[in-house]
Structures are given as structure tokens and as C-alpha cells.
Write a protein that holds these residues in place. Structure first.
Motif, PDB file in Angstrom:
ATOM      1  N   LYS A  29     -12.633  22.025  21.207  1.00 55.96           N
ATOM      2  CA  LYS A  29     -13.006  22.963  20.134  1.00 55.96           C
ATOM      3  C   LYS A  29     -12.078  22.820  18.934  1.00 55.96           C
ATOM      4  N   TYR A  52     -13.123  21.418  15.266  1.00 48.30           N
ATOM      5  CA  TYR A  52     -12.836  22.223  14.078  1.00 48.30           C
ATOM      6  C   TYR A  52     -12.168  21.359  13.016  1.00 48.30           C
ATOM      7  N   TRP A 104     -13.478  20.357   9.360  1.00 45.51           N
ATOM      8  CA  TRP A 104     -12.668  20.631   8.180  1.00 45.51           C
ATOM      9  C   TRP A 104     -12.520  19.356   7.358  1.00 45.51           C
TER      10      TRP A 104
END
Length: 148
Positions: A98, A102, A106
Motif C-alpha cells: 500500500k 501510494y 504520487w
């Protein structure tokens, strides 16, 4: 039964948040004490745009990652993952995935085409995770010389 686990990922930007994160980071960076950790995070943030993100489960930090946007001749514009750690009792539950996902999102949103990291030679479980589960390729060795 309904699973009531509440998860969120957020950037940790205050000294208080860094202090809260330290016990988890200490599991990866065993050489650091809390004061040195705070000092290095502050300096890296100011000088290198270091970002520390935490994955919270039920309002408790259980995984962390630190990363920096960089530009080099080798990679061009890329993200360097400096730290990735999950609380030892919570490993192999998908939290590392996770956090890396992320960071990859980004990077894409901020026009970075590569995410890169290094991993200690003896961390074979981590290597399998990066290669088999996250599709990272082993492309080089990292060499280090301590200057005293």
C-alpha cells in the motif's frame, strides 16, 4: 461481522508526528535514537524535500516510508525510496504494498517516471517482495564507503 478497520496514509509533517512514528522506524533504522531521527528528518525535509508517510490502522502508525524526489543523469527525474518499514507484528499483511503503491501514484501525479530504492544484501524476503509482488527489477549494486 463487519470489518471496522480504518486505514489511511498521510504525510507526517510535524515533530509530534515524527516522534509518534519513531518506534516503527527504529525497527528498520536501529542505529538511530529519537533525537537524531528528528534531526535527520528535519534536515532531509529542508534540504532534499524528503517526505515521510505513515500508514495508520485504527489511528495507529503501523508502516512508514520516506522518499525524495531526485534528478540524476542515470534516471532523469525519479523518486528515491529511502525507507520502507512495517511494524514487525504486522508484516506480510499488504501494508508495504500500500505504501509503495501510494508513492508510485504520487510519482505519476508529479511527473516522475521512475521509483527506485536499495535494499540490504541479506534482506532476501524484501527482495522477493520488491521483485515478485511489486515488479521492481534488480538493476545495480549500491556501494558505500564510510569516510572518517
Amino acid at each position: 461481522m463487519i470489518n471496522s478497520v480504518s486505514e489511511q496514509i498521510k504525510e507526517l509533517v510535524t515533530k509530534e508526528e515524527w516522534i509518534e512514528a519513531f518506534p516503527v522506524m527504529k525497527q528498520l533504522r536501529t542505529h538511530l535514537d529519537k533525537d537524531l531521527f528528528i534531526k535527520i528528518v528535519q534536515e532531509a525535509k529542508e534540504l532534499h524535500d524528503y517526505r515521510l508517510i505513515g500508514l495508520y490502522s485504527n489511528n495507529e502508525i503501523i508502516a512508514l516510508s520516506g522518499f525524495m524526489p531526485m534528478t540524476t543523469l542515470y534516471n532523469g527525474k525519479f523518486i528515491w525510496v529511502c525507507d520502507l518499514v512495517t511494524e514487525s507484528q504486522k508484516q506480510s499483511m499488504g501494508y508495504g504494498r500500500k505504501l509503495l503503491s501510494y508513492i508510485e501514484n504520487w510519482a505519476t501525479q508529479h511527473d516522475y517516471g521512475i521509483v527506485s530504492l536499495s535494499s540490504g544484501l541479506l534482506r532476501e524476503n524484501a527482495h522477493r517482495f520488491y521483485e515478485d509482488k511489486m515488479s521492481y527489477r534488480k538493476v545495480s549494486y549500491v556501494f558505500l564507503k564510510e569516510l572518517k
